[in-house]
Design a protein around this motif. Sequence first.
Motif, PDB file in Angstrom:
ATOM      1  N   CYS A  41       0.824  -1.009   0.190  1.00  0.00           N
ATOM      2  CA  CYS A  41      -0.001  -0.161   0.028  1.00  0.00           C
ATOM      3  C   CYS A  41       0.905   1.381   0.033  1.00  0.00           C
ATOM      4  O   CYS A  41       2.011   1.042   0.381  1.00  0.00           O
ATOM      5  CB  CYS A  41      -1.058   0.053   1.316  1.00  0.00           C
ATOM      6  N   VAL A  42       0.126   2.253  -0.274  1.00  0.00           N
ATOM      7  CA  VAL A  42       0.735   3.546  -0.263  1.00  0.00           C
ATOM      8  C   VAL A  42      -0.242   4.748  -0.169  1.00  0.00           C
ATOM      9  O   VAL A  42      -1.216   4.469  -0.902  1.00  0.00           O
ATOM     10  CB  VAL A  42       1.958   3.959  -1.495  1.00  0.00           C
ATOM     11  N   PHE A  43       0.009   5.623   0.307  1.00  0.00           N
ATOM     12  CA  PHE A  43      -1.097   6.823   0.266  1.00  0.00           C
ATOM     13  C   PHE A  43      -0.327   8.218  -0.076  1.00  0.00           C
ATOM     14  O   PHE A  43       1.069   8.463   0.192  1.00  0.00           O
ATOM     15  CB  PHE A  43      -1.694   7.177   1.850  1.00  0.00           C
ATOM     16  N   ALA A  44      -0.938   8.831  -0.951  1.00  0.00           N
ATOM     17  CA  ALA A  44      -0.549  10.151  -1.535  1.00  0.00           C
ATOM     18  C   ALA A  44      -1.484  11.326  -1.107  1.00  0.00           C
ATOM     19  O   ALA A  44      -2.831  11.460  -1.435  1.00  0.00           O
ATOM     20  CB  ALA A  44      -0.562   9.923  -3.169  1.00  0.00           C
ATOM     21  N   LEU A  45      -0.740  12.164  -0.553  1.00  0.00           N
ATOM     22  CA  LEU A  45      -1.420  13.384  -0.051  1.00  0.00           C
ATOM     23  C   LEU A  45      -1.239  14.741  -1.145  1.00  0.00           C
ATOM     24  O   LEU A  45      -0.280  15.094  -1.293  1.00  0.00           O
ATOM     25  CB  LEU A  45      -1.206  14.018   1.390  1.00  0.00           C
ATOM     26  N   GLU A  46      -2.538  15.148  -1.677  1.00  0.00           N
ATOM     27  CA  GLU A  46      -2.191  16.463  -2.729  1.00  0.00           C
ATOM     28  C   GLU A  46      -2.006  17.435  -1.920  1.00  0.00           C
ATOM     29  O   GLU A  46      -2.615  17.957  -0.871  1.00  0.00           O
ATOM     30  CB  GLU A  46      -3.509  16.325  -3.434  1.00  0.00           C
ATOM     31  N   ARG A  47      -0.831  18.452  -2.327  1.00  0.00           N
ATOM     32  CA  ARG A  47      -0.449  19.761  -1.799  1.00  0.00           C
ATOM     33  C   ARG A  47      -0.397  20.699  -2.975  1.00  0.00           C
ATOM     34  O   ARG A  47      -0.750  20.013  -4.104  1.00  0.00           O
ATOM     35  CB  ARG A  47       0.914  19.672  -1.478  1.00  0.00           C
TER      36      ARG A  47
ATOM     37  N   LYS B 137       3.396   6.076   4.039  1.00  0.00           N
ATOM     38  CA  LYS B 137       3.100   4.820   4.642  1.00  0.00           C
ATOM     39  C   LYS B 137       3.169   3.691   3.425  1.00  0.00           C
ATOM     40  O   LYS B 137       2.251   3.107   3.289  1.00  0.00           O
ATOM     41  CB  LYS B 137       1.715   4.608   5.160  1.00  0.00           C
ATOM     42  N   LEU B 138       4.079   3.858   2.638  1.00  0.00           N
ATOM     43  CA  LEU B 138       4.519   2.992   1.734  1.00  0.00           C
ATOM     44  C   LEU B 138       4.964   1.564   2.458  1.00  0.00           C
ATOM     45  O   LEU B 138       5.801   1.574   3.189  1.00  0.00           O
ATOM     46  CB  LEU B 138       5.806   3.451   0.945  1.00  0.00           C
ATOM     47  N   ALA B 139       4.133   0.608   2.368  1.00  0.00           N
ATOM     48  CA  ALA B 139       4.387  -0.467   3.028  1.00  0.00           C
ATOM     49  C   ALA B 139       4.172  -1.907   1.718  1.00  0.00           C
ATOM     50  O   ALA B 139       3.400  -1.995   0.862  1.00  0.00           O
ATOM     51  CB  ALA B 139       3.534  -0.964   3.957  1.00  0.00           C
ATOM     52  N   VAL B 140       5.192  -2.638   1.948  1.00  0.00           N
ATOM     53  CA  VAL B 140       5.274  -4.162   1.258  1.00  0.00           C
ATOM     54  C   VAL B 140       5.380  -5.267   2.095  1.00  0.00           C
ATOM     55  O   VAL B 140       6.521  -4.977   2.665  1.00  0.00           O
ATOM     56  CB  VAL B 140       6.276  -3.969  -0.151  1.00  0.00           C
ATOM     57  N   ALA B 141       4.516  -6.288   1.814  1.00  0.00           N
ATOM     58  CA  ALA B 141       4.554  -7.281   2.830  1.00  0.00           C
ATOM     59  C   ALA B 141       6.038  -7.781   2.912  1.00  0.00           C
ATOM     60  O   ALA B 141       6.819  -8.069   1.823  1.00  0.00           O
ATOM     61  CB  ALA B 141       3.735  -8.623   2.418  1.00  0.00           C
TER      62      ALA B 141
ATOM     63  N   GLY C 260       9.612  -5.678  -6.869  1.00  0.00           N
ATOM     64  CA  GLY C 260       9.014  -4.412  -7.551  1.00  0.00           C
ATOM     65  C   GLY C 260       7.714  -4.062  -7.194  1.00  0.00           C
ATOM     66  O   GLY C 260       7.177  -3.065  -7.849  1.00  0.00           O
ATOM     67  N   ILE C 261       7.100  -4.525  -6.293  1.00  0.00           N
ATOM     68  CA  ILE C 261       6.000  -4.018  -5.844  1.00  0.00           C
ATOM     69  C   ILE C 261       5.878  -2.673  -5.414  1.00  0.00           C
ATOM     70  O   ILE C 261       5.157  -1.703  -5.767  1.00  0.00           O
ATOM     71  CB  ILE C 261       5.271  -4.959  -4.712  1.00  0.00           C
ATOM     72  N   GLY C 262       6.839  -2.279  -4.522  1.00  0.00           N
ATOM     73  CA  GLY C 262       7.162  -0.682  -4.121  1.00  0.00           C
ATOM     74  C   GLY C 262       7.158   0.182  -5.297  1.00  0.00           C
ATOM     75  O   GLY C 262       6.646   1.106  -5.187  1.00  0.00           O
TER      76      GLY C 262
END
Length: 162
Positions: free
Chosen positions: A72-78, A86-90, A97-99
């Motif tokens: 997962c990853v989250f992107a906040l618009e500025r 919060k980039l996370a790969v199991a 290459g998932i990240g």
Amino acid sequence: MEQSRISITQIPADFGRWDDVLALIMRTFAFMDGIIDPPSSAHLLTVDALRAKALRETGFLALDGDDRIVGCVFALERADGFYVGKLAVAPDRQGQGIGRRLMQAAEDLARSRGKSAIDLETRIELTANHAAFARLGFRETERTAHEGYDRPTSITMRKTIS
């Protein structure tokens, strides 16, 4: 398992698997315990906090062929770009290459919104992360200290996109 079986998707408004996302983040960030100071803000996350985060930010998931959330990853618009976090790969799927694909989704989102840069922060102690982000085109822009610290604890990195 082959990377081609991984799909990257934007988190939908009616998403209901926040407990799986929280568990993924906690597993992924666990290695930092005892390495970074102060401790990761991931420890403060809850299912409700993630749900609220997704209302303010655009989230992306990596799903394997069995619909398991493996990233997962989250992107906040500025105003001047996007901030990704919060980039996370199991842990059992890292190095595949998932990240990179999740970060590409955030970059594509930024480009589609006419933004020219993506920023992120990584901890001073996590030198492998610095190198990984540099390979993705990010460059250090500043070092900052968490509240109460008199030394840098975090590195801000930026990728300029076109």
